[in-house]
Design a protein around this motif. Structure first.
Motif, PDB file in Angstrom:
ATOM      1  N   LEU A  56      36.030  40.660  36.919  1.00 22.77           N
ATOM      2  CA  LEU A  56      36.525  41.849  37.619  1.00 22.77           C
ATOM      3  C   LEU A  56      37.223  42.864  36.702  1.00 22.77           C
ATOM      4  CD1 LEU A  56      37.679  40.408  41.066  1.00 22.77           C
ATOM      5  CD2 LEU A  56      35.626  41.748  40.557  1.00 22.77           C
ATOM      6  N   PRO A  57      38.058  42.444  35.740  1.00 30.84           N
ATOM      7  CA  PRO A  57      38.673  43.442  34.861  1.00 30.84           C
ATOM      8  C   PRO A  57      37.662  44.174  33.972  1.00 30.84           C
ATOM      9  CG  PRO A  57      39.883  41.381  34.746  1.00 30.84           C
ATOM     10  CD  PRO A  57      38.622  41.107  35.523  1.00 30.84           C
ATOM     11  N   GLN A  58      36.466  43.609  33.798  1.00 35.56           N
ATOM     12  CA  GLN A  58      35.437  44.253  32.978  1.00 35.56           C
ATOM     13  C   GLN A  58      34.786  45.436  33.687  1.00 35.56           C
ATOM     14  OE1 GLN A  58      32.558  41.440  31.398  1.00 35.56           O
ATOM     15  NE2 GLN A  58      34.113  39.837  31.351  1.00 35.56           N
ATOM     16  N   LEU A  59      34.959  45.520  35.003  1.00 29.03           N
ATOM     17  CA  LEU A  59      34.342  46.602  35.778  1.00 29.03           C
ATOM     18  C   LEU A  59      35.345  47.731  35.952  1.00 29.03           C
ATOM     19  CD1 LEU A  59      32.567  44.395  38.453  1.00 29.03           C
ATOM     20  CD2 LEU A  59      31.483  45.628  36.567  1.00 29.03           C
ATOM     21  N   PRO A  60      35.057  48.924  35.431  1.00 29.18           N
ATOM     22  CA  PRO A  60      36.024  50.026  35.537  1.00 29.18           C
ATOM     23  C   PRO A  60      36.272  50.471  36.983  1.00 29.18           C
ATOM     24  CG  PRO A  60      33.965  50.766  34.528  1.00 29.18           C
ATOM     25  CD  PRO A  60      33.862  49.286  34.680  1.00 29.18           C
ATOM     26  N   GLU A  61      35.367  50.126  37.901  1.00 32.78           N
ATOM     27  CA  GLU A  61      35.542  50.492  39.312  1.00 32.78           C
ATOM     28  C   GLU A  61      36.650  49.679  39.980  1.00 32.78           C
ATOM     29  OE1 GLU A  61      31.341  50.997  37.981  1.00 32.78           O
ATOM     30  OE2 GLU A  61      32.672  49.271  38.050  1.00 32.78           O
ATOM     31  N   VAL A  62      37.008  48.546  39.393  1.00 32.29           N
ATOM     32  CA  VAL A  62      38.031  47.662  39.957  1.00 32.29           C
ATOM     33  C   VAL A  62      39.396  48.113  39.443  1.00 32.29           C
ATOM     34  CG1 VAL A  62      38.905  45.298  40.064  1.00 32.29           C
ATOM     35  CG2 VAL A  62      36.442  45.730  40.166  1.00 32.29           C
ATOM     36  N   LEU A  63      40.245  48.571  40.374  1.00 27.01           N
ATOM     37  CA  LEU A  63      41.585  49.019  40.002  1.00 27.01           C
ATOM     38  C   LEU A  63      42.577  47.857  39.955  1.00 27.01           C
ATOM     39  CD1 LEU A  63      41.877  52.267  42.145  1.00 27.01           C
ATOM     40  CD2 LEU A  63      41.322  52.059  39.720  1.00 27.01           C
ATOM     41  N   ALA A  64      42.412  46.912  40.881  1.00 27.85           N
ATOM     42  CA  ALA A  64      43.338  45.782  40.958  1.00 27.85           C
ATOM     43  C   ALA A  64      42.688  44.673  41.764  1.00 27.85           C
ATOM     44  CB  ALA A  64      44.649  46.208  41.620  1.00 27.85           C
ATOM     45  N   PHE A  65      43.197  43.447  41.578  1.00 24.26           N
ATOM     46  CA  PHE A  65      42.797  42.343  42.456  1.00 24.26           C
ATOM     47  C   PHE A  65      43.919  41.334  42.513  1.00 24.26           C
ATOM     48  CE2 PHE A  65      40.897  41.173  38.324  1.00 24.26           C
ATOM     49  CZ  PHE A  65      41.357  39.874  38.145  1.00 24.26           C
ATOM     50  N   GLN A 110      45.694  36.280  51.006  1.00 28.94           N
ATOM     51  CA  GLN A 110      46.636  35.606  51.893  1.00 28.94           C
ATOM     52  C   GLN A 110      45.911  34.439  52.558  1.00 28.94           C
ATOM     53  OE1 GLN A 110      50.063  36.387  52.572  1.00 28.94           O
ATOM     54  NE2 GLN A 110      49.717  37.476  50.641  1.00 28.94           N
ATOM     55  N   LYS A 111      46.685  33.515  53.114  1.00 31.66           N
ATOM     56  CA  LYS A 111      46.126  32.286  53.693  1.00 31.66           C
ATOM     57  C   LYS A 111      45.057  32.576  54.743  1.00 31.66           C
ATOM     58  CE  LYS A 111      47.593  27.805  55.355  1.00 31.66           C
ATOM     59  NZ  LYS A 111      48.715  26.931  55.655  1.00 31.66           N
ATOM     60  N   GLN A 112      45.277  33.574  55.603  1.00 28.52           N
ATOM     61  CA  GLN A 112      44.328  33.863  56.681  1.00 28.52           C
ATOM     62  C   GLN A 112      42.988  34.414  56.167  1.00 28.52           C
ATOM     63  OE1 GLN A 112      47.173  35.565  56.181  1.00 28.52           O
ATOM     64  NE2 GLN A 112      46.933  37.748  56.570  1.00 28.52           N
ATOM     65  N   HIS A 113      42.936  34.843  54.910  1.00 28.99           N
ATOM     66  CA  HIS A 113      41.698  35.360  54.323  1.00 28.99           C
ATOM     67  C   HIS A 113      41.097  34.424  53.281  1.00 28.99           C
ATOM     68  CE1 HIS A 113      43.369  39.429  55.621  1.00 28.99           C
ATOM     69  NE2 HIS A 113      42.315  39.185  56.370  1.00 28.99           N
ATOM     70  N   GLY A 114      41.623  33.214  53.166  1.00 28.31           N
ATOM     71  CA  GLY A 114      41.046  32.258  52.218  1.00 28.31           C
ATOM     72  C   GLY A 114      42.021  31.776  51.162  1.00 28.31           C
ATOM     73  N   GLY A 115      43.219  32.339  51.117  1.00 26.03           N
ATOM     74  CA  GLY A 115      44.236  31.884  50.170  1.00 26.03           C
ATOM     75  C   GLY A 115      43.766  31.924  48.732  1.00 26.03           C
ATOM     76  N   LEU A 116      44.045  30.874  47.988  1.00 25.77           N
ATOM     77  CA  LEU A 116      43.713  30.822  46.563  1.00 25.77           C
ATOM     78  C   LEU A 116      42.211  30.686  46.307  1.00 25.77           C
ATOM     79  CD1 LEU A 116      46.635  28.543  45.365  1.00 25.77           C
ATOM     80  CD2 LEU A 116      46.416  31.020  45.082  1.00 25.77           C
ATOM     81  N   GLY A 117      41.424  30.532  47.366  1.00 22.30           N
ATOM     82  CA  GLY A 117      39.975  30.442  47.229  1.00 22.30           C
ATOM     83  C   GLY A 117      39.270  31.765  47.461  1.00 22.30           C
ATOM     84  N   ALA A 118      40.055  32.851  47.567  1.00 20.73           N
ATOM     85  CA  ALA A 118      39.476  34.184  47.786  1.00 20.73           C
ATOM     86  C   ALA A 118      40.342  35.222  47.076  1.00 20.73           C
ATOM     87  CB  ALA A 118      39.391  34.491  49.271  1.00 20.73           C
ATOM     88  N   THR A 119      39.765  36.385  46.833  1.00 14.71           N
ATOM     89  CA  THR A 119      40.464  37.426  46.082  1.00 14.71           C
ATOM     90  C   THR A 119      40.227  38.786  46.724  1.00 14.71           C
ATOM     91  OG1 THR A 119      40.196  36.170  44.038  1.00 14.71           O
ATOM     92  CG2 THR A 119      40.673  38.507  43.800  1.00 14.71           C
ATOM     93  N   TYR A 120      41.330  39.523  46.972  1.00 11.36           N
ATOM     94  CA  TYR A 120      41.238  40.915  47.403  1.00 11.36           C
ATOM     95  C   TYR A 120      40.893  41.754  46.186  1.00 11.36           C
ATOM     96  CZ  TYR A 120      44.180  39.472  51.397  1.00 11.36           C
ATOM     97  OH  TYR A 120      44.702  38.854  52.498  1.00 11.36           O
ATOM     98  N   VAL A 121      40.024  42.744  46.382  1.00 15.36           N
ATOM     99  CA  VAL A 121      39.638  43.634  45.287  1.00 15.36           C
ATOM    100  C   VAL A 121      39.860  45.072  45.735  1.00 15.36           C
ATOM    101  CG1 VAL A 121      37.775  44.340  43.738  1.00 15.36           C
ATOM    102  CG2 VAL A 121      37.866  41.984  44.559  1.00 15.36           C
ATOM    103  N   LEU A 122      40.653  45.822  44.980  1.00 13.58           N
ATOM    104  CA  LEU A 122      40.888  47.241  45.249  1.00 13.58           C
ATOM    105  C   LEU A 122      39.973  48.047  44.335  1.00 13.58           C
ATOM    106  CD1 LEU A 122      42.661  49.333  46.779  1.00 13.58           C
ATOM    107  CD2 LEU A 122      44.142  49.330  44.765  1.00 13.58           C
ATOM    108  N   LEU A 123      39.139  48.878  44.937  1.00 14.89           N
ATOM    109  CA  LEU A 123      38.157  49.656  44.177  1.00 14.89           C
ATOM    110  C   LEU A 123      38.561  51.117  44.116  1.00 14.89           C
ATOM    111  CD1 LEU A 123      35.121  47.985  45.879  1.00 14.89           C
ATOM    112  CD2 LEU A 123      35.804  47.656  43.515  1.00 14.89           C
ATOM    113  N   ARG A 124      38.143  51.787  43.053  1.00 15.67           N
ATOM    114  CA  ARG A 124      38.444  53.215  42.937  1.00 15.67           C
ATOM    115  C   ARG A 124      37.638  53.988  43.959  1.00 15.67           C
ATOM    116  NH1 ARG A 124      34.373  56.059  40.494  1.00 15.67           N
ATOM    117  NH2 ARG A 124      33.024  54.921  39.070  1.00 15.67           N
TER     118      ARG A 124
END
Length: 195
Positions: free
Chosen positions: A151-160, A164-178
């Protein structure tokens, strides 16, 4: 004995000029429908033998391993702390989802690249990638480690950040895109009108 396959082939022959439908490369944005369509498209792209894109910048060699219980976190310079905190707390609406379960590393690499590109084309700002924790495996947290490296290699990804637990906890990742160029232009025009 006539099989269903034979009947199908006979029916196609009677129709004459039969061609496959062209596929769109956009993320569907209908509520309740978006995540399943994105997942289907990503799995189809990942399952094909052809490379998803020769321009795929995601490195596939060595990836620094991550512990299954470690949270993933990344923020580019310029992303406001409040925006990152809201992402971390799961306060943004998730508009697209990608599930990497049962993917090989190469399939996941292609799927992540295609998914981010499709999200950008469809003006998706917050997405969720489910990779699993990878506990109890021969190579623990393999896909999680790969997502953390790619994800950090993609310039479109601003943050990740890990979800949270209801979305998969440590087995999932939120990705903020430009924002896409179209969205950026819309915002610029909207703010110029206010002055």
């Amino acid at each position: 004995m006539t099989t269903d396959s034979d009947l199908f082939q006979d029916a196609l022959g009677e129709l004459g000029d039969v061609r496959p439908l062209a596929q769109e490369r956009k993320v569907a944005l209908k509520k309740g429908d978006a995540s399943s369509k994105v997942n289907q498209r990503a799995r189809r792209a990942a399952a094909t033998e052809e490379p998803a894109s020769e321009l795929n910048p995601l490195a596939g060699e060595f990836v620094q391993p991550v512990d299954p219980w470690d949270p993933l976190e990344f923020k580019r310079d310029g992303v406001q702390n409040g925006v990152y905190r809201n992402l971390r707390l799961g306060k943004y609406q998730v508009d697209a989802r990608l599930d990497l379960h049962r993917h090989t590393v190469e399939m996941a690499r292609r799927a992540v690249f295609e998914f981010v590109r499709d999200c950008l084309e469809a003006d998706v700002r917050c997405a969720l990638i489910t990779h699993g924790k990878g506990e109890g495996r021969k190579h623990p947290a393999l896909l999680k480690s790969c997502v953390n490296a790619w994800l950090p290699q993609l310039p479109e990804v601003l943050a990740f950040h890990s979800a949270q637990k209801q979305h998969g906890g440590l087995g999932a990742t939120y990705v903020l895109l430009r924002k896409s160029e179209r969205k950026r232009q819309d915002n610029l025009e909207r703010h110029q009108r206010r002055r």
